[in-house]
Design a protein around this motif. Structure first.
Motif, PDB file in Angstrom:
ATOM      1  N   ALA A  70       0.835  -1.204   0.000  1.00 27.98           N
ATOM      2  CA  ALA A  70       0.000   0.000   0.000  1.00 27.98           C
ATOM      3  C   ALA A  70       0.873   1.259   0.000  1.00 27.98           C
ATOM      4  N   ARG A  71       1.974   1.223   0.745  1.00 32.12           N
ATOM      5  CA  ARG A  71       2.874   2.391   0.794  1.00 32.12           C
ATOM      6  C   ARG A  71       3.510   2.657  -0.567  1.00 32.12           C
ATOM      7  N   LEU A  72       3.886   1.589  -1.270  1.00 35.57           N
ATOM      8  CA  LEU A  72       4.443   1.759  -2.617  1.00 35.57           C
ATOM      9  C   LEU A  72       3.407   2.340  -3.572  1.00 35.57           C
ATOM     10  N   GLU A  73       2.155   1.897  -3.465  1.00 35.23           N
ATOM     11  CA  GLU A  73       1.095   2.446  -4.315  1.00 35.23           C
ATOM     12  C   GLU A  73       0.856   3.914  -4.001  1.00 35.23           C
ATOM     13  N   GLU A  74       0.847   4.266  -2.707  1.00 32.21           N
ATOM     14  CA  GLU A  74       0.655   5.652  -2.287  1.00 32.21           C
ATOM     15  C   GLU A  74       1.753   6.553  -2.856  1.00 32.21           C
ATOM     16  N   ALA A  75       2.987   6.079  -2.807  1.00 36.12           N
ATOM     17  CA  ALA A  75       4.112   6.871  -3.313  1.00 36.12           C
ATOM     18  C   ALA A  75       3.984   7.108  -4.815  1.00 36.12           C
ATOM     19  N   ALA A  76       3.475   6.121  -5.527  1.00 31.22           N
ATOM     20  CA  ALA A  76       3.303   6.278  -6.965  1.00 31.22           C
ATOM     21  C   ALA A  76       2.284   7.375  -7.269  1.00 31.22           C
ATOM     22  N   VAL A  77       1.230   7.465  -6.451  1.00 33.40           N
ATOM     23  CA  VAL A  77       0.202   8.486  -6.631  1.00 33.40           C
ATOM     24  C   VAL A  77       0.755   9.868  -6.278  1.00 33.40           C
ATOM     25  N   ALA A  78       1.589   9.942  -5.248  1.00 32.68           N
ATOM     26  CA  ALA A  78       2.094  11.224  -4.746  1.00 32.68           C
ATOM     27  C   ALA A  78       3.096  11.880  -5.682  1.00 32.68           C
ATOM     28  N   GLY A  79       3.800  11.089  -6.467  1.00 27.68           N
ATOM     29  CA  GLY A  79       4.814  11.661  -7.340  1.00 27.68           C
ATOM     30  C   GLY A  79       6.118  11.897  -6.591  1.00 27.68           C
ATOM     31  N   PRO A  80       7.054  12.641  -7.197  1.00 27.72           N
ATOM     32  CA  PRO A  80       8.375  12.838  -6.586  1.00 27.72           C
ATOM     33  C   PRO A  80       8.317  13.808  -5.404  1.00 27.72           C
ATOM     34  N   PRO A  81       9.317  13.748  -4.514  1.00 25.63           N
ATOM     35  CA  PRO A  81       9.372  14.679  -3.387  1.00 25.63           C
ATOM     36  C   PRO A  81       9.545  16.118  -3.880  1.00 25.63           C
ATOM     37  N   ALA A  82       9.031  17.066  -3.099  1.00 24.34           N
ATOM     38  CA  ALA A  82       9.205  18.489  -3.417  1.00 24.34           C
ATOM     39  C   ALA A  82      10.680  18.852  -3.308  1.00 24.34           C
ATOM     40  N   GLU A  83      11.098  19.834  -4.092  1.00 27.14           N
ATOM     41  CA  GLU A  83      12.501  20.241  -4.074  1.00 27.14           C
ATOM     42  C   GLU A  83      12.768  21.403  -3.131  1.00 27.14           C
ATOM     43  N   ASP A  84      11.735  22.188  -2.785  1.00 26.20           N
ATOM     44  CA  ASP A  84      11.967  23.374  -1.962  1.00 26.20           C
ATOM     45  C   ASP A  84      11.581  23.208  -0.500  1.00 26.20           C
ATOM     46  N   THR A  85      10.932  22.108  -0.153  1.00 25.92           N
ATOM     47  CA  THR A  85      10.602  21.835   1.249  1.00 25.92           C
ATOM     48  C   THR A  85      11.070  20.430   1.605  1.00 25.92           C
ATOM     49  N   VAL A  86      11.368  20.234   2.873  1.00 24.72           N
ATOM     50  CA  VAL A  86      11.842  18.936   3.347  1.00 24.72           C
ATOM     51  C   VAL A  86      10.681  17.956   3.365  1.00 24.72           C
ATOM     52  N   GLY A  87      10.910  16.802   2.802  1.00 27.48           N
ATOM     53  CA  GLY A  87       9.927  15.725   2.820  1.00 27.48           C
ATOM     54  C   GLY A  87      10.650  14.395   2.809  1.00 27.48           C
ATOM     55  N   VAL A  88       9.881  13.321   2.830  1.00 24.90           N
ATOM     56  CA  VAL A  88      10.487  12.001   2.731  1.00 24.90           C
ATOM     57  C   VAL A  88      11.214  11.927   1.399  1.00 24.90           C
ATOM     58  N   GLY A  89      12.464  11.554   1.449  1.00 23.18           N
ATOM     59  CA  GLY A  89      13.283  11.488   0.253  1.00 23.18           C
ATOM     60  C   GLY A  89      14.241  12.657   0.111  1.00 23.18           C
ATOM     61  N   SER A  90      14.045  13.698   0.909  1.00 24.94           N
ATOM     62  CA  SER A  90      14.919  14.874   0.830  1.00 24.94           C
ATOM     63  C   SER A  90      16.289  14.591   1.439  1.00 24.94           C
ATOM     64  N   THR A  91      17.288  15.260   0.893  1.00 23.94           N
ATOM     65  CA  THR A  91      18.615  15.307   1.495  1.00 23.94           C
ATOM     66  C   THR A  91      18.756  16.719   2.049  1.00 23.94           C
ATOM     67  N   VAL A  92      19.086  16.811   3.341  1.00 27.48           N
ATOM     68  CA  VAL A  92      19.073  18.084   4.045  1.00 27.48           C
ATOM     69  C   VAL A  92      20.394  18.275   4.776  1.00 27.48           C
ATOM     70  N   THR A  93      20.972  19.461   4.644  1.00 23.31           N
ATOM     71  CA  THR A  93      22.140  19.804   5.457  1.00 23.31           C
ATOM     72  C   THR A  93      21.648  20.672   6.607  1.00 23.31           C
TER      73      THR A  93
END
Length: 164
Positions: A70-93
Motif C-alpha cells: 500500500a505504501r508503494l502504491e501511495e508513493a506512486a500516486v504522490a509523485g516525486p518529493p518536493a525540491e523546496d521543502t523537506v519531505g520524505v526522500g529529501s537530502t538536508v544539510t
C-alpha cells in the motif's frame, strides 16, 4: 507526515522492495510448514501450539506485506518529493546548536549500515518535514531539547549524522 499521499525517494523504494522480497520469502517458508485446513489432527498439544504460532507468524507477515504494498502504491500516486521543502526522500544539510553540520537523508526505513538516514517519524525527522532552507527546528534528543538550522536542501557537504 502530512496525512495525504507521501512521495518516496528511490532509495526508500529500493529498501521497501528489498524488505518486501524478504517478507514474501519468509511467508512462503512459513506457509510450507503449515499443515493446512483439513489434515490429520494427530499430534500432541505442543505440535498444535507450534502450528498455531506458525499461523500467527504467517498472518503477521501477510499484514506487513500488505502495508508495504500500500505504501508503494501511495508513493506512486504522490509523485516525486518536493525540491523546496523537506519531505520524505529529501537530502538536508543541518547545522546543530553545537555548530556541527551534517547532511542527512529523510527516509522511511532506517538502515543499520547508513548512519545518515533520519526517519521521518524520528524526533529530528518529524520536525524537519515541511521546513525550508533557513528554518530552525527544535526537537527532543535523548539528552534533552536540541535545535538545528536547515542550511540547505539537496546534496551538500557535511559530516556524519551522529547528532541526530
Amino acid at each position: 507526515m502530512t496525512g495525504g499521499p507521501e512521495p518516496m525517494s528511490a532509495a526508500d523504494r529500493t529498501a521497501i522492495e528489498r524488505e518486501l522480497a524478504d517478507l514474501r520469502r519468509e511467508r512462503d517458508d512459513v506457509a510450507a510448514t503449515l499443515k493446512g485446513g483439513g489434515g490429520d489432527e494427530t499430534g500432541d498439544r505442543a505440535d498444535q501450539a507450534d502450528e498455531l504460532m506458525r499461523g500467527t507468524e504467517a498472518d503477521r507477515l501477510e499484514r506487513r506485506i500488505k502495508e508495504l504494498e500500500a505504501r508503494l502504491e501511495e508513493a506512486a500516486v504522490a509523485g516525486p518529493p518536493a525540491e523546496d521543502t523537506v519531505g520524505v526522500g529529501s537530502t538536508v544539510t543541518v547545522r546543530f546548536d553545537d555548530g556541527t553540520e551534517a547532511t542527512v537523508h529523510i527516509g522511511e526505513v532506517a538502515e543499520m549500515y547508513d548512519p545518515d538516514i533520519v526517519t521521518a517519524d524520528s524526533p529530528l525527522g518529524s520536525e524537519l518535514i515541511g521546513r525550508r532552507a533557513g528554518d530552525t527546528v527544535t526537537y527532543r534528543a535523548p539528552d534533552g531539547p536540541r535545535s538545528a538550522f536547515v542550511v540547505s536542501l539537496g546534496e551538500q557537504g557535511g559530516g556524519p549524522a551522529a547528532a541526530s
